[in-house]
Motif scaffolding. Structure first.
Motif, PDB file in Angstrom:
ATOM      1  N   TYR A   1     -14.080 -12.155 -15.333  1.00  0.00           N
ATOM      2  CA  TYR A   1     -15.528 -12.344 -15.249  1.00  0.00           C
ATOM      3  C   TYR A   1     -16.343 -11.208 -15.862  1.00  0.00           C
ATOM      4  O   TYR A   1     -17.557 -11.362 -16.007  1.00  0.00           O
ATOM      5  CB  TYR A   1     -15.935 -12.530 -13.784  1.00  0.00           C
ATOM      6  CG  TYR A   1     -15.386 -13.801 -13.185  1.00  0.00           C
ATOM      7  CD1 TYR A   1     -15.930 -15.036 -13.526  1.00  0.00           C
ATOM      8  CD2 TYR A   1     -14.324 -13.776 -12.294  1.00  0.00           C
ATOM      9  CE1 TYR A   1     -15.432 -16.212 -12.985  1.00  0.00           C
ATOM     10  CE2 TYR A   1     -13.819 -14.950 -11.748  1.00  0.00           C
ATOM     11  CZ  TYR A   1     -14.374 -16.161 -12.091  1.00  0.00           C
ATOM     12  OH  TYR A   1     -13.884 -17.331 -11.572  1.00  0.00           O
ATOM     13  N   GLY A   2     -15.713 -10.081 -16.179  1.00  0.00           N
ATOM     14  CA  GLY A   2     -16.453  -8.935 -16.680  1.00  0.00           C
ATOM     15  C   GLY A   2     -16.690  -7.924 -15.565  1.00  0.00           C
ATOM     16  O   GLY A   2     -16.838  -8.273 -14.399  1.00  0.00           O
ATOM     17  N   GLU A   3     -16.740  -6.657 -15.946  1.00  0.00           N
ATOM     18  CA  GLU A   3     -16.927  -5.600 -14.950  1.00  0.00           C
ATOM     19  C   GLU A   3     -18.299  -5.707 -14.299  1.00  0.00           C
ATOM     20  O   GLU A   3     -19.300  -5.988 -14.948  1.00  0.00           O
ATOM     21  CB  GLU A   3     -16.760  -4.234 -15.615  1.00  0.00           C
ATOM     22  CG  GLU A   3     -15.350  -3.954 -16.092  1.00  0.00           C
ATOM     23  CD  GLU A   3     -15.182  -2.539 -16.607  1.00  0.00           C
ATOM     24  OE1 GLU A   3     -16.139  -1.743 -16.439  1.00  0.00           O
ATOM     25  OE2 GLU A   3     -14.126  -2.240 -17.183  1.00  0.00           O
ATOM     26  N   GLY A   4     -18.308  -5.487 -12.981  1.00  0.00           N
ATOM     27  CA  GLY A   4     -19.554  -5.492 -12.229  1.00  0.00           C
ATOM     28  C   GLY A   4     -19.981  -6.853 -11.717  1.00  0.00           C
ATOM     29  O   GLY A   4     -20.928  -6.943 -10.929  1.00  0.00           O
ATOM     30  N   VAL A   5     -19.311  -7.923 -12.136  1.00  0.00           N
ATOM     31  CA  VAL A   5     -19.673  -9.265 -11.683  1.00  0.00           C
ATOM     32  C   VAL A   5     -19.042  -9.562 -10.332  1.00  0.00           C
ATOM     33  O   VAL A   5     -19.654 -10.180  -9.465  1.00  0.00           O
ATOM     34  CB  VAL A   5     -19.255 -10.326 -12.721  1.00  0.00           C
ATOM     35  CG1 VAL A   5     -19.577 -11.731 -12.218  1.00  0.00           C
ATOM     36  CG2 VAL A   5     -19.942 -10.071 -14.058  1.00  0.00           C
ATOM     37  N   VAL A   6     -17.798  -9.109 -10.142  1.00  0.00           N
ATOM     38  CA  VAL A   6     -17.039  -9.358  -8.915  1.00  0.00           C
ATOM     39  C   VAL A   6     -16.651  -8.021  -8.299  1.00  0.00           C
ATOM     40  O   VAL A   6     -16.204  -7.107  -9.006  1.00  0.00           O
ATOM     41  CB  VAL A   6     -15.765 -10.185  -9.206  1.00  0.00           C
ATOM     42  CG1 VAL A   6     -14.931 -10.354  -7.936  1.00  0.00           C
ATOM     43  CG2 VAL A   6     -16.121 -11.539  -9.796  1.00  0.00           C
ATOM     44  N   VAL A   7     -16.810  -7.897  -7.000  1.00  0.00           N
ATOM     45  CA  VAL A   7     -16.339  -6.713  -6.288  1.00  0.00           C
ATOM     46  C   VAL A   7     -15.316  -7.157  -5.254  1.00  0.00           C
ATOM     47  O   VAL A   7     -15.543  -8.105  -4.502  1.00  0.00           O
ATOM     48  CB  VAL A   7     -17.500  -5.950  -5.618  1.00  0.00           C
ATOM     49  CG1 VAL A   7     -18.267  -6.825  -4.639  1.00  0.00           C
ATOM     50  CG2 VAL A   7     -16.990  -4.697  -4.917  1.00  0.00           C
ATOM     51  N   VAL A   8     -14.158  -6.503  -5.256  1.00  0.00           N
ATOM     52  CA  VAL A   8     -13.077  -6.819  -4.324  1.00  0.00           C
ATOM     53  C   VAL A   8     -13.059  -5.750  -3.232  1.00  0.00           C
ATOM     54  O   VAL A   8     -12.925  -4.555  -3.532  1.00  0.00           O
ATOM     55  CB  VAL A   8     -11.715  -6.877  -5.036  1.00  0.00           C
ATOM     56  CG1 VAL A   8     -10.591  -7.168  -4.030  1.00  0.00           C
ATOM     57  CG2 VAL A   8     -11.734  -7.947  -6.136  1.00  0.00           C
ATOM     58  N   GLU A   9     -13.204  -6.180  -1.991  1.00  0.00           N
ATOM     59  CA  GLU A   9     -13.195  -5.265  -0.843  1.00  0.00           C
ATOM     60  C   GLU A   9     -11.849  -5.385  -0.134  1.00  0.00           C
ATOM     61  O   GLU A   9     -11.450  -6.487   0.260  1.00  0.00           O
ATOM     62  CB  GLU A   9     -14.330  -5.605   0.118  1.00  0.00           C
ATOM     63  CG  GLU A   9     -15.716  -5.492  -0.479  1.00  0.00           C
ATOM     64  CD  GLU A   9     -16.174  -4.059  -0.632  1.00  0.00           C
ATOM     65  OE1 GLU A   9     -15.472  -3.153  -0.124  1.00  0.00           O
ATOM     66  OE2 GLU A   9     -17.228  -3.847  -1.251  1.00  0.00           O
ATOM     67  N   SER A  10     -11.167  -4.267   0.027  1.00  0.00           N
ATOM     68  CA  SER A  10      -9.872  -4.247   0.693  1.00  0.00           C
ATOM     69  C   SER A  10     -10.031  -3.829   2.147  1.00  0.00           C
ATOM     70  O   SER A  10     -10.640  -2.786   2.439  1.00  0.00           O
ATOM     71  CB  SER A  10      -8.938  -3.267  -0.029  1.00  0.00           C
ATOM     72  OG  SER A  10      -7.703  -3.160   0.648  1.00  0.00           O
TER      73      SER A  10
ATOM     74  N   ALA B   1       0.845  -1.199   0.000  1.00  0.00           N
ATOM     75  CA  ALA B   1       0.000   0.000   0.000  1.00  0.00           C
ATOM     76  C   ALA B   1       0.876   1.243   0.000  1.00  0.00           C
ATOM     77  O   ALA B   1       1.981   1.242   0.547  1.00  0.00           O
ATOM     78  CB  ALA B   1      -0.910   0.001   1.229  1.00  0.00           C
ATOM     79  N   GLU B   2       0.363   2.318  -0.617  1.00  0.00           N
ATOM     80  CA  GLU B   2       1.064   3.593  -0.618  1.00  0.00           C
ATOM     81  C   GLU B   2       0.580   4.444   0.550  1.00  0.00           C
ATOM     82  O   GLU B   2      -0.621   4.598   0.755  1.00  0.00           O
ATOM     83  CB  GLU B   2       0.830   4.323  -1.939  1.00  0.00           C
ATOM     84  CG  GLU B   2       1.428   3.641  -3.154  1.00  0.00           C
ATOM     85  CD  GLU B   2       1.284   4.486  -4.400  1.00  0.00           C
ATOM     86  OE1 GLU B   2       0.793   5.631  -4.291  1.00  0.00           O
ATOM     87  OE2 GLU B   2       1.646   4.007  -5.494  1.00  0.00           O
ATOM     88  N   GLY B   3       1.521   5.005   1.290  1.00  0.00           N
ATOM     89  CA  GLY B   3       1.171   5.912   2.369  1.00  0.00           C
ATOM     90  C   GLY B   3       0.571   5.223   3.575  1.00  0.00           C
ATOM     91  O   GLY B   3       0.640   3.998   3.740  1.00  0.00           O
ATOM     92  N   LEU B   4      -0.022   6.032   4.439  1.00  0.00           N
ATOM     93  CA  LEU B   4      -0.585   5.556   5.694  1.00  0.00           C
ATOM     94  C   LEU B   4      -1.934   4.879   5.435  1.00  0.00           C
ATOM     95  O   LEU B   4      -2.776   5.411   4.702  1.00  0.00           O
ATOM     96  CB  LEU B   4      -0.766   6.722   6.659  1.00  0.00           C
ATOM     97  CG  LEU B   4      -0.868   6.417   8.154  1.00  0.00           C
ATOM     98  CD1 LEU B   4       0.418   5.771   8.649  1.00  0.00           C
ATOM     99  CD2 LEU B   4      -1.160   7.699   8.928  1.00  0.00           C
ATOM    100  N   VAL B   5      -2.121   3.701   6.040  1.00  0.00           N
ATOM    101  CA  VAL B   5      -3.364   2.943   5.862  1.00  0.00           C
ATOM    102  C   VAL B   5      -3.888   2.493   7.213  1.00  0.00           C
ATOM    103  O   VAL B   5      -3.158   2.456   8.206  1.00  0.00           O
ATOM    104  CB  VAL B   5      -3.154   1.715   4.944  1.00  0.00           C
ATOM    105  CG1 VAL B   5      -2.913   2.146   3.504  1.00  0.00           C
ATOM    106  CG2 VAL B   5      -2.009   0.840   5.453  1.00  0.00           C
ATOM    107  N   ARG B   6      -5.175   2.141   7.224  1.00  0.00           N
ATOM    108  CA  ARG B   6      -5.811   1.646   8.458  1.00  0.00           C
ATOM    109  C   ARG B   6      -6.694   0.462   8.101  1.00  0.00           C
ATOM    110  O   ARG B   6      -7.330   0.436   7.042  1.00  0.00           O
ATOM    111  CB  ARG B   6      -6.645   2.746   9.103  1.00  0.00           C
ATOM    112  CG  ARG B   6      -7.408   2.306  10.358  1.00  0.00           C
ATOM    113  CD  ARG B   6      -8.145   3.452  11.027  1.00  0.00           C
ATOM    114  NE  ARG B   6      -7.217   4.424  11.570  1.00  0.00           N
ATOM    115  CZ  ARG B   6      -7.180   5.716  11.222  1.00  0.00           C
ATOM    116  NH1 ARG B   6      -8.023   6.161  10.305  1.00  0.00           N
ATOM    117  NH2 ARG B   6      -6.316   6.535  11.758  1.00  0.00           N
ATOM    118  N   SER B   7      -6.731  -0.514   9.003  1.00  0.00           N
ATOM    119  CA  SER B   7      -7.614  -1.662   8.784  1.00  0.00           C
ATOM    120  C   SER B   7      -9.047  -1.258   9.120  1.00  0.00           C
ATOM    121  O   SER B   7      -9.320  -0.746  10.202  1.00  0.00           O
ATOM    122  CB  SER B   7      -7.179  -2.858   9.634  1.00  0.00           C
ATOM    123  OG  SER B   7      -7.185  -2.536  11.014  1.00  0.00           O
ATOM    124  N   THR B   8      -9.942  -1.474   8.176  1.00  0.00           N
ATOM    125  CA  THR B   8     -11.343  -1.124   8.406  1.00  0.00           C
ATOM    126  C   THR B   8     -12.054  -2.183   9.240  1.00  0.00           C
ATOM    127  O   THR B   8     -13.091  -1.910   9.832  1.00  0.00           O
ATOM    128  CB  THR B   8     -12.074  -0.952   7.069  1.00  0.00           C
ATOM    129  OG1 THR B   8     -11.941  -2.145   6.295  1.00  0.00           O
ATOM    130  CG2 THR B   8     -11.479   0.216   6.285  1.00  0.00           C
TER     131      THR B   8
END
Length: 286
Positions: A271-280, A43-50
């Motif tokens: 799979y094509g756009e909109g079929v899979v959503v990746v949550e970070s 990751a770039e810069g400061l990050v936080r776990s949601t």
């Protein structure tokens, strides 16, 4: 979708109109496919776990767990070393057999191999977050029970069993007429059913056993489609993945420790756009 609905066909946690029923979304083979990372992206810069993450130390140093977690006392997991860690300062530490661990919200930097901690906090109690929406328009006169004699808890269970056996079944959920978490009284419950194919045929099947409030919505992908895609994603060994499965937006949802958009690009091309959503889990601060 977040909240405490009773839902059929949702995320799997990794601990170790009319139409024809669809087949699973066809995997694409683009000429220049986006490569799936083999390691969790930095990751770039400061990050936080949601979401809270587990930090464990078996005596060889603190380790952040983001994959292959075996829950228990103590947990075992794979992940990344943590620097700047002080067990005496974090609080809420469990210990057993020389191992220490706990669940925390972390702020710091992550270069893909090491998490450098700048701030540690205890997880807040999970708030009640409701983002569910009944997709059917409110009937004239409001939501009404069709047949009170067939609106018991047993009838609702029969409706769910019938729904899950439909050829085009995608998912289902229960809520109040306002979209709030499902009430204890089935007579105050709206059963939302999502199907591929003919909603009218699905509604007729459910009405044979359920006289309560019902919303049937046509979608593109079935529960079987998601099961196949889920298996493919698990086989692909998406790095840092903690959950995968269908959500109530009729998408495959993949939860990972961190994505710099490279995992999402891979999923879109396969799979094509909109079929899979990746949550970070890790998100930029500020």
């Amino acid at each position: 979708m977040t909240g405490r609905w009773l839902v059929i066909g949702v995320l799997l946690a990794l601990a170790t109109g009319c139409g024809e029923a669809s087949s699973a979304p066809e995997r694409r083979t683009p000429e220049d496919p986006a490569a799936l990372p083999t390691e969790v992206p930095g990751a770039e810069g400061l990050v936080r776990s949601t979401e809270p993450v587990v930090v464990s130390d078996d005596g060889s140093g603190p380790m952040l767990c983001f994959g292959g977690i075996s829950f228990g006392d103590p947990p075992s997991c794979s992940g990344a070393p943590v620097t700047g860690w002080d067990w005496s300062a974090v609080g809420d530490v469990s210990e057993d057999g020389g191992q220490r661990w706990g669940s925390y919200v972390l702020t710091g930097t992550f270069d893909g191999t090491t998490f450098a901690v700048e701030e540690v906090s205890q997880p807040d109690p999970e708030p009640d977050e409701w983002d569910f929406e009944i997709l059917c328009p409110t009937p004239d006169g409001g939501w009404q029970v069709e047949d009170p004699a067939r609106s018991t808890q047993d009838d609702l269970g029969a409706a769910m069993n019938t729904a899950s056996g439909l050829p085009g079944f995608a998912s289902g959920a229960v809520s109040t007429p306002d979209g709030e978490p499902g009430p204890d009284d089935p007579a105050q419950t709206v059963f939302s059913l999502y199907v591929v194919g003919d909603p009218a045929a699905a509604e007729a099947a459910i009405r044979e056993v359920w006289g309560g409030m019902l919303c049937v919505t046509e979608v593109e992908r079935t529960d079987d489609d998601f099961e196949q895609m889920q298996g493919e994603v698990i086989e692909a060994e998406v790095p840092g993945m903690s959950q995968v499965g269908g959500n109530l937006d009729n998408q495959l949802e993949i939860v990972v420790f961190h994505d710099d958009s490279s995992i999402q690009r891979w999923a879109d091309q396969v799979y094509g756009e909109g079929v899979v959503v990746v949550e970070s889990n890790l998100q930029p601060v500020g």
